[in-house]
Enzyme design. Sequence first.
Site, mmCIF file in Angstrom:
data_model
loop_
_atom_site.group_PDB
_atom_site.id
_atom_site.type_symbol
_atom_site.label_atom_id
_atom_site.label_comp_id
_atom_site.label_asym_id
_atom_site.label_seq_id
_atom_site.Cartn_x
_atom_site.Cartn_y
_atom_site.Cartn_z
ATOM 1 N N LYS A 27 11.806 -8.746 1.540
ATOM 2 C CA LYS A 27 10.749 -9.475 0.827
ATOM 3 C C LYS A 27 9.587 -8.511 0.647
ATOM 4 O O LYS A 27 8.911 -8.144 1.608
ATOM 5 C CB LYS A 27 10.267 -10.701 1.619
ATOM 6 N N HIS A 28 9.359 -8.100 -0.588
ATOM 7 C CA HIS A 28 8.265 -7.167 -0.829
ATOM 8 C C HIS A 28 7.018 -7.928 -1.273
ATOM 9 O O HIS A 28 7.071 -9.103 -1.616
ATOM 10 C CB HIS A 28 8.663 -6.129 -1.881
ATOM 11 N N ALA A 29 5.890 -7.230 -1.253
ATOM 12 C CA ALA A 29 4.635 -7.818 -1.709
ATOM 13 C C ALA A 29 4.712 -8.120 -3.203
ATOM 14 O O ALA A 29 5.250 -7.326 -3.979
ATOM 15 C CB ALA A 29 3.482 -6.850 -1.439
ATOM 16 N N GLU B 6 3.894 -4.206 12.595
ATOM 17 C CA GLU B 6 2.964 -3.090 12.404
ATOM 18 C C GLU B 6 1.822 -3.643 11.570
ATOM 19 O O GLU B 6 1.972 -3.903 10.377
ATOM 20 C CB GLU B 6 3.669 -1.927 11.702
ATOM 21 N N LEU B 7 0.682 -3.843 12.228
ATOM 22 C CA LEU B 7 -0.393 -4.639 11.634
ATOM 23 C C LEU B 7 -1.616 -3.792 11.299
ATOM 24 O O LEU B 7 -1.515 -2.592 11.124
ATOM 25 C CB LEU B 7 -0.733 -5.796 12.573
ATOM 26 N N CYS C 141 -3.239 1.241 6.960
ATOM 27 C CA CYS C 141 -3.498 0.655 8.279
ATOM 28 C C CYS C 141 -3.904 1.728 9.277
ATOM 29 O O CYS C 141 -4.756 1.503 10.136
ATOM 30 C CB CYS C 141 -2.250 -0.071 8.787
ATOM 31 N N ASN D 90 0.800 -1.234 0.000
ATOM 32 C CA ASN D 90 0.000 0.000 0.000
ATOM 33 C C ASN D 90 0.832 1.284 0.000
ATOM 34 O O ASN D 90 0.456 2.274 -0.601
ATOM 35 C CB ASN D 90 -1.017 0.000 1.153
ATOM 36 N N GLY E 69 1.822 -5.443 7.712
ATOM 37 C CA GLY E 69 0.780 -6.090 6.932
ATOM 38 C C GLY E 69 -0.423 -6.418 7.792
ATOM 39 O O GLY E 69 -0.679 -5.772 8.814
ATOM 40 N N SER E 70 -1.145 -7.447 7.407
ATOM 41 C CA SER E 70 -2.387 -7.804 8.085
ATOM 42 C C SER E 70 -2.110 -8.463 9.435
ATOM 43 O O SER E 70 -1.032 -9.016 9.669
ATOM 44 C CB SER E 70 -3.194 -8.774 7.221
#
Length: 451
Positions: free
Chosen positions: A157-159, A231-232, A265, A134, A209-210
Amino acid sequence: MTMSSFTTVNPATGEVLKTHEHLSWEKTEQAILSAHKDFLVWRKYSFAERAKVISQLATSLRLHKTEIAKQMNLEMGKLIEEGKAEVEKCAVTCDYYAKEAAGMLANQKSASPYAEAEVSFQPLGVVFSIMPWNFPLWQAIRFAAPTLMSGNVIVLKHADLTAGTAEIIGRIFDELTPDVKVLRNCQVDHEVAEKVIAHPLVRGVTFTGSTPGGKSVATAAARNLKKVVLELGGSDAYLVLEDADVEWAAKACAKTRLQNCGQSCVAGKRFIVVEKVAKEFISHLGNEMKQFELAPLAAKKFQEQIIMQVEKLKNWGGKVVLGGSAPQGVGAYYPATLVVFEKNNPELHREEVFGPVASVIVVKDSKEAVEVANSSPYGLGGGVFTRNTHKGKELIEKELEAGFVVVNDFVKSDPRIPFGGVKDSGYGRELGHFGITEFVNIKTVAVGGPQ
């Protein structure tokens, strides 16, 4: 091991942009070994030498500003101007840590039973960075700048969704200095990522992320006794009290809800409004939300998810007063949407809506507003709007369960102040003085002698 392939897709048109391949475990392990060798060199750099490299990173980011913004626009829909602003924020963060890190990590003398004692801040080694789509540059750089200045090196490691942006990040770091590579872009799948976490030369893990993803990473890190920062997700609550400047509150709430097409987020998602000013606030908020230019959501699947979530909100008693239906076509667009709850429903506070949908919950007073805000499992950010600044500060500081709280404005991350959450929004901090100490060995160094 067979490498898996995946494609990146333009969310505005549905066009396939590029086919990528995940890195095999064998190549990933080689990257870890090489990163560790570079760490042994990088850790010996003085703060001044590291600062020179990180300042060069800021310069490189600014030189590539348009290229990066265009790539983010292609892969996840971010508006070009928003993308350029993201790049500049990253460059400012690099400049900040290049200047301030030496002071933040200076040895600290301490009283002790020894002749002399002090605390030293030493790097851990290779840190694994798992980053989302994002804010594909900001999330990576806000972690990288302080972590590199403290003497660590990074495997990224990226999305998959923003793999092209990750390639640009990797290339910029490859060209940063001929002597040492401080960040390696490794586009790996989840199976290989778990092996990276377990590798003995990887000393820490950061994940943005989630919440379900964070739990998975935390479990793997715990099995291998690795330091982790998470950090979620968030469902940030903003309280609008009866003495608020309602017009200003509506402007700020619209902005926090709709920036980055609501895919943040730490966006405001729940607006809890005292009934005395509810009608006025809802009217202003709707008018403000209509003014925004919205990019597409980052993928068609996210549009489908928002459609289902808005139906849930309606089933839970929400009344749609703006937007509420997706346009036809291949683009992953969804309009600014405002849903009003005249009565509270506990279900909606457990739902994170990751798109341009604002929920307003009407309550009778400030006491109920706090109770409703804290009923969520999330605790990333939030705030209160009131003309009584002292009362507002006391309320959010002592009663609102979140990691970053604001009176009469909304949460904006900044390199000078720490950022992070509590409860299901994670733990640990990024940015500020606290962020740079997350991945260091806080080492006690003492000197004794004959007594």
